[in-house]
Write a protein that holds these residues in place. Structure first.
Motif, PDB file in Angstrom:
ATOM      1  N   THR A   1      16.065   6.607 -31.295  1.00 16.98           N
ATOM      2  CA  THR A   1      15.763   5.254 -31.766  1.00 16.98           C
ATOM      3  C   THR A   1      15.171   5.292 -33.170  1.00 16.98           C
ATOM      4  OG1 THR A   1      15.314   4.563 -29.519  1.00 16.98           O
ATOM      5  CG2 THR A   1      14.459   3.164 -31.286  1.00 16.98           C
TER       6      THR A   1
ATOM      7  N   ALA B   1      16.769   3.631 -36.410  1.00 19.88           N
ATOM      8  CA  ALA B   1      16.024   2.655 -37.204  1.00 19.88           C
ATOM      9  C   ALA B   1      15.918   3.102 -38.652  1.00 19.88           C
ATOM     10  CB  ALA B   1      14.638   2.461 -36.608  1.00 19.88           C
TER      11      ALA B   1
ATOM     12  N   ILE C   1      17.414   1.225 -41.916  1.00 25.17           N
ATOM     13  CA  ILE C   1      16.580   0.832 -43.065  1.00 25.17           C
ATOM     14  C   ILE C   1      17.164   1.386 -44.361  1.00 25.17           C
ATOM     15  CG2 ILE C   1      14.323   1.163 -44.138  1.00 25.17           C
ATOM     16  CD1 ILE C   1      13.185   1.163 -41.236  1.00 25.17           C
TER      17      ILE C   1
ATOM     18  N   MET D   1      20.147  -0.549 -45.348  1.00 23.52           N
ATOM     19  CA  MET D   1      19.807  -1.854 -45.903  1.00 23.52           C
ATOM     20  C   MET D   1      19.274  -1.740 -47.324  1.00 23.52           C
ATOM     21  SD  MET D   1      18.054  -3.765 -42.735  1.00 23.52           S
ATOM     22  CE  MET D   1      17.814  -5.236 -43.705  1.00 23.52           C
ATOM     23  N   LEU D   2      18.468  -0.714 -47.542  1.00 19.71           N
ATOM     24  CA  LEU D   2      17.942  -0.533 -48.894  1.00 19.71           C
ATOM     25  C   LEU D   2      19.062  -0.247 -49.867  1.00 19.71           C
ATOM     26  CD1 LEU D   2      14.682   1.509 -48.249  1.00 19.71           C
ATOM     27  CD2 LEU D   2      14.872  -0.850 -49.052  1.00 19.71           C
TER      28      LEU D   2
ATOM     29  N   ALA E   1      18.192  -6.361 -61.388  1.00 15.43           N
ATOM     30  CA  ALA E   1      18.894  -6.490 -62.665  1.00 15.43           C
ATOM     31  C   ALA E   1      18.020  -5.974 -63.793  1.00 15.43           C
ATOM     32  CB  ALA E   1      19.225  -7.963 -62.907  1.00 15.43           C
ATOM     33  N   THR E   2      18.690  -5.553 -64.841  1.00 16.53           N
ATOM     34  CA  THR E   2      17.938  -5.140 -66.019  1.00 16.53           C
ATOM     35  C   THR E   2      17.102  -6.318 -66.490  1.00 16.53           C
ATOM     36  OG1 THR E   2      19.722  -3.682 -66.643  1.00 16.53           O
ATOM     37  CG2 THR E   2      18.152  -4.274 -68.361  1.00 16.53           C
TER      38      THR E   2
ATOM     39  N   ALA F   1      17.996 -10.145 -82.715  1.00 15.00           N
ATOM     40  CA  ALA F   1      18.805 -11.223 -83.292  1.00 15.00           C
ATOM     41  C   ALA F   1      17.960 -12.481 -83.263  1.00 15.00           C
ATOM     42  CB  ALA F   1      20.069 -11.425 -82.484  1.00 15.00           C
TER      43      ALA F   1
ATOM     44  N   THR G   1      18.211 -16.748 -84.039  1.00 17.18           N
ATOM     45  CA  THR G   1      18.999 -17.909 -84.430  1.00 17.18           C
ATOM     46  C   THR G   1      18.052 -19.092 -84.589  1.00 17.18           C
ATOM     47  OG1 THR G   1      19.471 -18.563 -82.146  1.00 17.18           O
ATOM     48  CG2 THR G   1      21.012 -17.053 -83.195  1.00 17.18           C
TER      49      THR G   1
ATOM     50  N   ALA H   1      15.998 -12.803 -79.674  1.00 17.87           N
ATOM     51  CA  ALA H   1      16.362 -11.962 -78.527  1.00 17.87           C
ATOM     52  C   ALA H   1      16.336 -10.511 -78.978  1.00 17.87           C
ATOM     53  CB  ALA H   1      17.738 -12.329 -78.005  1.00 17.87           C
TER      54      ALA H   1
ATOM     55  N   PHE I   1      14.972  -1.769 -25.109  1.00 18.59           N
ATOM     56  CA  PHE I   1      13.760  -1.591 -25.902  1.00 18.59           C
ATOM     57  C   PHE I   1      14.119  -1.049 -27.287  1.00 18.59           C
ATOM     58  CE2 PHE I   1      10.345   1.197 -27.354  1.00 18.59           C
ATOM     59  CZ  PHE I   1       9.327   0.255 -27.477  1.00 18.59           C
ATOM     60  N   SER I   2      15.072  -0.113 -27.270  1.00 19.24           N
ATOM     61  CA  SER I   2      15.477   0.496 -28.543  1.00 19.24           C
ATOM     62  C   SER I   2      16.103  -0.538 -29.469  1.00 19.24           C
ATOM     63  CB  SER I   2      16.475   1.626 -28.284  1.00 19.24           C
ATOM     64  OG  SER I   2      15.871   2.612 -27.493  1.00 19.24           O
TER      65      SER I   2
ATOM     66  N   LEU J   1      13.473  -2.656 -30.867  1.00 19.80           N
ATOM     67  CA  LEU J   1      12.728  -1.919 -31.878  1.00 19.80           C
ATOM     68  C   LEU J   1      13.509  -1.871 -33.187  1.00 19.80           C
ATOM     69  CD1 LEU J   1      10.266  -0.180 -32.548  1.00 19.80           C
ATOM     70  CD2 LEU J   1      11.539   1.814 -31.731  1.00 19.80           C
ATOM     71  N   LEU J   2      14.801  -1.648 -33.052  1.00 18.70           N
ATOM     72  CA  LEU J   2      15.655  -1.575 -34.240  1.00 18.70           C
ATOM     73  C   LEU J   2      15.656  -2.922 -34.976  1.00 18.70           C
ATOM     74  CD1 LEU J   2      17.623   0.043 -35.915  1.00 18.70           C
ATOM     75  CD2 LEU J   2      19.451  -0.674 -34.392  1.00 18.70           C
TER      76      LEU J   2
ATOM     77  N   CYS K   1      12.414  -3.398 -36.713  1.00 15.48           N
ATOM     78  CA  CYS K   1      12.355  -2.577 -37.927  1.00 15.48           C
ATOM     79  C   CYS K   1      13.127  -3.235 -39.066  1.00 15.48           C
ATOM     80  CB  CYS K   1      12.944  -1.195 -37.668  1.00 15.48           C
ATOM     81  SG  CYS K   1      11.826  -0.120 -36.786  1.00 15.48           S
ATOM     82  N   CYS K   2      14.331  -3.727 -38.707  1.00 10.98           N
ATOM     83  CA  CYS K   2      15.166  -4.329 -39.748  1.00 10.98           C
ATOM     84  C   CYS K   2      14.508  -5.582 -40.316  1.00 10.98           C
ATOM     85  CB  CYS K   2      16.549  -4.678 -39.185  1.00 10.98           C
ATOM     86  SG  CYS K   2      17.500  -3.218 -38.767  1.00 10.98           S
TER      87      CYS K   2
ATOM     88  N   THR L   1      11.783  -4.604 -42.504  1.00  9.39           N
ATOM     89  CA  THR L   1      12.300  -4.082 -43.769  1.00  9.39           C
ATOM     90  C   THR L   1      12.688  -5.223 -44.701  1.00  9.39           C
ATOM     91  OG1 THR L   1      13.134  -2.173 -42.623  1.00  9.39           O
ATOM     92  CG2 THR L   1      14.026  -2.596 -44.812  1.00  9.39           C
ATOM     93  N   LEU L   2      13.347  -6.222 -44.132  1.00  8.56           N
ATOM     94  CA  LEU L   2      13.749  -7.355 -44.956  1.00  8.56           C
ATOM     95  C   LEU L   2      12.539  -8.018 -45.591  1.00  8.56           C
ATOM     96  CD1 LEU L   2      16.541  -9.112 -42.881  1.00  8.56           C
ATOM     97  CD2 LEU L   2      16.760  -8.021 -45.112  1.00  8.56           C
TER      98      LEU L   2
ATOM     99  N   VAL M   1      11.291  -5.733 -48.509  1.00  9.16           N
ATOM    100  CA  VAL M   1      12.119  -5.518 -49.697  1.00  9.16           C
ATOM    101  C   VAL M   1      11.596  -6.451 -50.774  1.00  9.16           C
ATOM    102  CG1 VAL M   1      14.399  -5.853 -50.692  1.00  9.16           C
ATOM    103  CG2 VAL M   1      14.163  -4.773 -48.455  1.00  9.16           C
TER     104      VAL M   1
ATOM    105  N   VAL N   1      13.700 -10.119 -55.386  1.00  5.60           N
ATOM    106  CA  VAL N   1      14.325  -9.916 -56.690  1.00  5.60           C
ATOM    107  C   VAL N   1      14.595 -11.270 -57.295  1.00  5.60           C
ATOM    108  CG1 VAL N   1      16.323  -8.981 -57.893  1.00  5.60           C
ATOM    109  CG2 VAL N   1      15.368  -7.765 -55.927  1.00  5.60           C
TER     110      VAL N   1
ATOM    111  N   PRO O   1      18.977 -12.525 -60.715  1.00  9.33           N
ATOM    112  CA  PRO O   1      19.290 -11.535 -61.732  1.00  9.33           C
ATOM    113  C   PRO O   1      19.878 -12.162 -62.977  1.00  9.33           C
ATOM    114  CG  PRO O   1      20.900 -11.475 -59.961  1.00  9.33           C
ATOM    115  CD  PRO O   1      19.831 -12.421 -59.533  1.00  9.33           C
ATOM    116  N   ASP O   2      19.519 -11.598 -64.095  1.00 11.67           N
ATOM    117  CA  ASP O   2      20.128 -12.035 -65.332  1.00 11.67           C
ATOM    118  C   ASP O   2      21.566 -11.549 -65.338  1.00 11.67           C
ATOM    119  OD1 ASP O   2      17.043 -11.295 -66.598  1.00 11.67           O
ATOM    120  OD2 ASP O   2      17.936 -13.261 -66.808  1.00 11.67           O
TER     121      ASP O   2
ATOM    122  N   PHE P   1      22.857  -9.913 -77.325  1.00  7.29           N
ATOM    123  CA  PHE P   1      22.918 -10.418 -78.692  1.00  7.29           C
ATOM    124  C   PHE P   1      23.729  -9.459 -79.552  1.00  7.29           C
ATOM    125  CE2 PHE P   1      19.307  -7.523 -78.751  1.00  7.29           C
ATOM    126  CZ  PHE P   1      19.494  -6.824 -79.933  1.00  7.29           C
TER     127      PHE P   1
ATOM    128  N   ILE Q   1      23.197 -14.972 -80.130  1.00  5.35           N
ATOM    129  CA  ILE Q   1      22.487 -14.718 -78.872  1.00  5.35           C
ATOM    130  C   ILE Q   1      23.272 -15.382 -77.749  1.00  5.35           C
ATOM    131  CG2 ILE Q   1      20.348 -15.086 -77.574  1.00  5.35           C
ATOM    132  CD1 ILE Q   1      18.863 -15.174 -80.276  1.00  5.35           C
TER     133      ILE Q   1
ATOM    134  N   ARG R   1      23.313 -16.300 -73.651  1.00  2.00           N
ATOM    135  CA  ARG R   1      22.559 -16.408 -72.397  1.00  2.00           C
ATOM    136  C   ARG R   1      23.471 -17.010 -71.332  1.00  2.00           C
ATOM    137  NH1 ARG R   1      18.159 -13.590 -71.584  1.00  2.00           N
ATOM    138  NH2 ARG R   1      17.145 -15.196 -70.336  1.00  2.00           N
TER     139      ARG R   1
END
Lengths: 140, 121
Positions: A4, A8, A12, A15-16, A23-24, A71, A73, A136, B2-3, B6-7, B10-11, B14-15, B18, B21, B24-25, B31, B118, B120
């Motif tokens: 188990t 698990a 994990i 998922m990771l 993102a940068t 840059a 503007t 920028a 049970f397992s 448990l899994l 855990c998930c 984990t979520l 995490v 984020v 994201p750009d 530029f 530039i 965006r």
């Protein structure tokens, strides 16, 4: 139980791995809003602004790498309700500790200086105009 | 059973752990600073330029630029005072990886001029 735990842990890790990579980060940015007389109205990452000649402005950014690494503007625009006529705007950088105005080079005092040149579109002559400048940069 | 529980626990845990984020750009954010001859003075990774005529430049990137905002100003890339000039930019309809920049002198005639761009997204 061991199985188990292994399951698990594997889940994990999976998922990771599937999680979107961060993102940068966006490049550092700076910006300034400057009045026609050179007054710095607001800004980010900017120290001050000054009016050094008709239609010539120096915006001094706090990051000294801005003139050579970024840059920038600019757009002519005033404060709310302040109308401006047809116009042009140009930008230019300077080498550290030098100021370029009208083709001559004289000693300056700051290293993050960017020059902004504004003109009247009607006369093509330099003209004092309010402007906004946006910068920028790469990761510095 | 049970397992499995448990899994799932855990998930779920984990979520929760995490790190969030931020939106994201888009990679196209960047530029480019170009001199009048079409040389790249400095640019974000992946950006390039091709000069194909008087005052005519193509700025390219490795992914679509069509849904981005472009801010451009004519100007110099070094300590020289730029001539009075202006620049316009538009996306190429047939190629989403390319933007077309046109630069003009103070009278509105096409002229080779440097510019700062530039993007965006």
């Amino acid at each position: 139980m061991t199985l188990t735990r292994i399951s698990a842990s594997a889940a994990i890790l999976a998922m990771l791995a599937a999680a979107p990579a961060a993102a940068t980060p966006a490049p550092p940015s700076a910006a300034a809003k400057v009045a026609a007389d050179g007054t710095l109205i607001s800004g980010i990452g900017v120290g001050n602004a000054s009016h050094v000649g008709i239609g010539v402005y120096v915006v001094s950014f706090t990051n000294s790498a801005v003139p050579t690494s970024c840059a920038y503007t600019a757009s002519v625009g005033g404060t709310p309700g302040e109308g401006v006529g047809p116009n042009l705007v140009n930008v230019g950088g300077t080498v550290p500790n030098l100021v370029s105005v009208g083709g001559t080079v004289t000693p300056g005092s700051a290293t993050g200086d960017v020059y902004v040149y504004t003109y009247s579109a009607a006369t093509h002559a330099p003209a004092d105009l309010p402007f906004n400048i946006y910068v920028a940069c790469p990761q510095l | 059973m049970f397992s499995k529980n448990l899994l799932l626990a855990c998930c779920a845990a984990t979520l929760m752990f995490v790190p969030a984020v931020a939106a994201p750009d888009t990679p196209a954010d960047g530029f480019i600073v170009v001199d009048a001859n079409g040389g790249v003075a400095r640019a974000s990774q992946g950006y390039g330029v091709f000069k194909f005529g008087t005052g005519a430049y193509e700025v390219s990137y490795t992914s679509s630029l069509h849904n981005c905002a472009y801010s451009i100003t004519a100007g110099s890339s070094d300590n020289t005072v730029p001539p009075e000039s202006f620049a316009t930019i538009v996306g190429r309809r047939e190629n989403q990886l390319v933007l077309e920049v046109q630069t003009f002198d103070s009278t509105g005639q096409p002229a080779d001029e440097g510019f700062h761009l530039i993007v965006r997204c």
